[in-house]
Scaffold this motif. Structure first.
Motif, short mmCIF file in Angstrom:
data_model
loop_
_atom_site.label_atom_id
_atom_site.label_comp_id
_atom_site.label_asym_id
_atom_site.label_seq_id
_atom_site.Cartn_x
_atom_site.Cartn_y
_atom_site.Cartn_z
N PHE A 74 2.18 6.34 19.40
CA PHE A 74 3.70 6.43 18.57
C PHE A 74 4.67 6.95 19.58
CE2 PHE A 74 6.25 8.55 15.30
CZ PHE A 74 6.78 7.17 14.67
N VAL A 75 5.72 6.30 19.47
CA VAL A 75 6.91 6.56 20.27
C VAL A 75 8.18 6.83 19.58
CG1 VAL A 75 8.50 5.67 22.01
CG2 VAL A 75 5.86 5.25 22.33
N MET A 76 8.76 7.57 19.81
CA MET A 76 10.25 7.58 19.41
C MET A 76 11.20 7.87 20.50
SD MET A 76 11.97 10.59 16.75
CE MET A 76 11.29 9.96 15.24
N ALA A 77 12.08 6.73 20.57
CA ALA A 77 13.05 6.70 21.69
C ALA A 77 14.30 7.16 21.26
CB ALA A 77 13.07 5.37 22.20
N GLY A 78 15.30 7.45 22.22
CA GLY A 78 16.56 7.79 21.73
C GLY A 78 17.45 7.12 22.98
N LEU A 79 18.77 6.44 22.37
CA LEU A 79 19.53 5.84 23.68
C LEU A 79 20.89 6.58 23.43
CD1 LEU A 79 20.32 3.71 25.50
CD2 LEU A 79 20.99 2.55 23.65
N VAL A 80 21.33 7.35 24.23
CA VAL A 80 22.59 8.08 24.49
C VAL A 80 23.60 7.25 24.82
CG1 VAL A 80 23.89 10.19 25.27
CG2 VAL A 80 21.30 10.27 25.12
N ILE A 81 24.89 7.18 24.06
CA ILE A 81 25.86 6.28 24.46
C ILE A 81 27.03 7.22 24.31
CG2 ILE A 81 27.18 4.03 23.60
CD1 ILE A 81 24.63 3.02 22.49
N PRO A 82 28.02 7.23 25.35
CA PRO A 82 29.19 8.04 25.34
C PRO A 82 30.02 7.44 24.27
CG PRO A 82 28.48 7.81 27.74
CD PRO A 82 27.61 7.05 26.67
N GLU A 83 30.91 8.13 23.47
CA GLU A 83 31.70 7.54 22.56
C GLU A 83 32.58 6.50 23.25
OE1 GLU A 83 34.68 9.79 20.84
OE2 GLU A 83 34.91 11.22 22.57
N ASP A 84 33.03 6.56 24.33
CA ASP A 84 34.05 5.67 25.12
C ASP A 84 33.06 4.47 25.64
OD1 ASP A 84 32.83 6.86 27.14
OD2 ASP A 84 34.49 7.35 28.33
N ARG A 85 32.00 4.55 25.50
CA ARG A 85 31.20 2.94 25.76
C ARG A 85 30.67 2.20 24.53
NH1 ARG A 85 30.03 2.40 31.18
NH2 ARG A 85 30.20 0.41 30.37
N TRP A 86 30.78 3.05 23.61
CA TRP A 86 30.21 2.41 22.20
C TRP A 86 31.03 1.02 22.01
CZ3 TRP A 86 31.79 0.87 17.34
CH2 TRP A 86 30.75 0.27 16.55
N SER A 87 32.04 1.05 21.87
CA SER A 87 32.83 -0.15 21.43
C SER A 87 32.72 -1.29 22.29
CB SER A 87 34.41 0.14 21.17
OG SER A 87 35.01 0.49 22.40
N GLY A 88 32.51 -1.04 23.69
CA GLY A 88 32.42 -2.12 24.67
C GLY A 88 30.80 -2.64 24.60
N MET A 89 29.76 -1.74 24.38
CA MET A 89 28.36 -2.15 24.24
C MET A 89 28.35 -2.91 23.00
SD MET A 89 26.19 0.95 25.46
CE MET A 89 24.86 0.09 25.74
N ARG A 90 29.03 -2.53 21.90
CA ARG A 90 29.16 -3.36 20.64
C ARG A 90 29.60 -4.79 20.81
NH1 ARG A 90 33.56 -1.81 16.91
NH2 ARG A 90 34.62 -2.62 18.64
N ASP A 91 30.71 -4.73 21.59
CA ASP A 91 31.27 -6.10 21.67
C ASP A 91 30.47 -7.21 22.72
OD1 ASP A 91 33.47 -5.10 20.32
OD2 ASP A 91 34.83 -4.81 22.06
N LYS A 92 29.72 -6.48 23.52
CA LYS A 92 29.03 -7.42 24.45
C LYS A 92 27.98 -7.71 23.98
CE LYS A 92 30.41 -5.17 29.00
NZ LYS A 92 29.73 -4.18 30.01
N LEU A 93 27.22 -6.88 22.93
CA LEU A 93 26.18 -7.47 22.37
C LEU A 93 26.26 -8.18 21.26
CD1 LEU A 93 22.99 -7.33 21.66
CD2 LEU A 93 23.43 -5.38 20.02
N VAL A 94 27.46 -8.30 20.56
CA VAL A 94 27.92 -9.22 19.57
C VAL A 94 28.02 -10.59 20.41
CG1 VAL A 94 29.72 -9.99 18.04
CG2 VAL A 94 28.89 -7.73 17.93
#
Length: 256
Positions: free
Chosen positions: A23-43
């Motif tokens: 059983f695995v629990m994972a965490g992805l750490v995203i700095p606040e100033d990178r979140w919107s860019g990653m959201r836009d790229k995934l969309v």
């Protein structure tokens, strides 16, 4: 501020099970100033690939024919190309980090102080939060200014959420006695439905890749994510970005 999105993969085995499940629990750490860019790229990636809906690791399974699977009818090569691009989105964001914990069920229950699936769930959540705190401390020392963090978990249901929230509160209250001192945490634990959270969808993919590597020895996608794991100064992942629970008595493969 840094956001830690957490999600799990696999199912905790019941105490009476003789199967050595993972059983695995994972965490992805995203700095606040990178979140919107990653959201836009995934969309943008979803739109360009004609992928309509929520991103989930289980949708990539060859035999997954769920009605809500956006990849029904896709050829394996198309699925793998899309998945590779999702992981590239994570690894290209150099300031994003992965912290995770993997458990062996039978070994865990043999400890004597893990007596339920809920106990096991919390025991692998704790090392993930600790590695997040260590990461925040490292960034604080390097930058010379306080770096704070906030945790967002996948919404599973009121009962499960309430239980996890209570366990999190106990962990924070007892910090400095038997656990890490969570001096860099903001507020407490937040929940978000996965279909509404880009961060939860991305970490679901991370958790699935780690679980696949741990449970089946398939390192394909784990290795794809290696650059994003929290590592020691010498590049060690075991114990730094991926913790084993329990470490003592572990009999399965060790990912590093």
């Amino acid at each position: 501020m840094h956001l830690l999105f957490v999600d799990e993969s696999g199912t905790p085995s019941k105490p009476e099970s003789v199967h050595q499940g993972y059983f695995v629990m994972a965490g992805l750490v995203i700095p606040e100033d990178r979140w919107s860019g990653m959201r836009d790229k995934l969309v943008g990636l979803k739109r360009a690939s004609a992928y309509h809906g929520e991103l989930k690791w289980r949708f990539f399974a060859p035999n997954n024919t769920d009605d809500d699977n956006p990849m029904l009818g896709w050829l394996p090569a198309a699925k793998n190309t899309f998945r590779d691009n999702v992981f590239k989105l994570i690894t290209d964001a150099k300031s994003c980090r992965i912290v995770a914990c993997a458990s062996e069920s039978a070994t865990s229950y043999a400890l004597g102080n893990v007596n339920s699936q809920s106990d096991l769930y919390f025991r692998i959540y704790k090392p993930v939060t600790e590695r997040f705190q260590y990461l925040l401390q490292d960034i604080t020392r390097a930058s010379g200014s306080d770096t704070m963090g906030l945790i967002v978990a996948d919404h599973r249901g009121k009962g499960d959420d309430d239980n996890m929230r209570q366990q999190h509160e106990r962990l924070i209250r007892e910090s400095g006695k038997y656990t890490s001192n969570y001096a860099n945490f903001i507020e407490r634990l937040f929940f978000a439905p996965s279909h509404l959270s880009i961060g939860i969808q991305l970490v679901d993919m991370v958790a699935g890749a780690i679980w696949r590597a741990q449970a089946f020895g398939d390192l394909t996608w784990y290795n794809r994510l290696r650059p994003s794991f929290r590592q020691s100064p010498t590049g060690k992942i075991d114990g730094w970005g991926l913790v084993r629970f329990p470490k003592a008595g572990w009999i399965g493969p060790i990912l590093d």
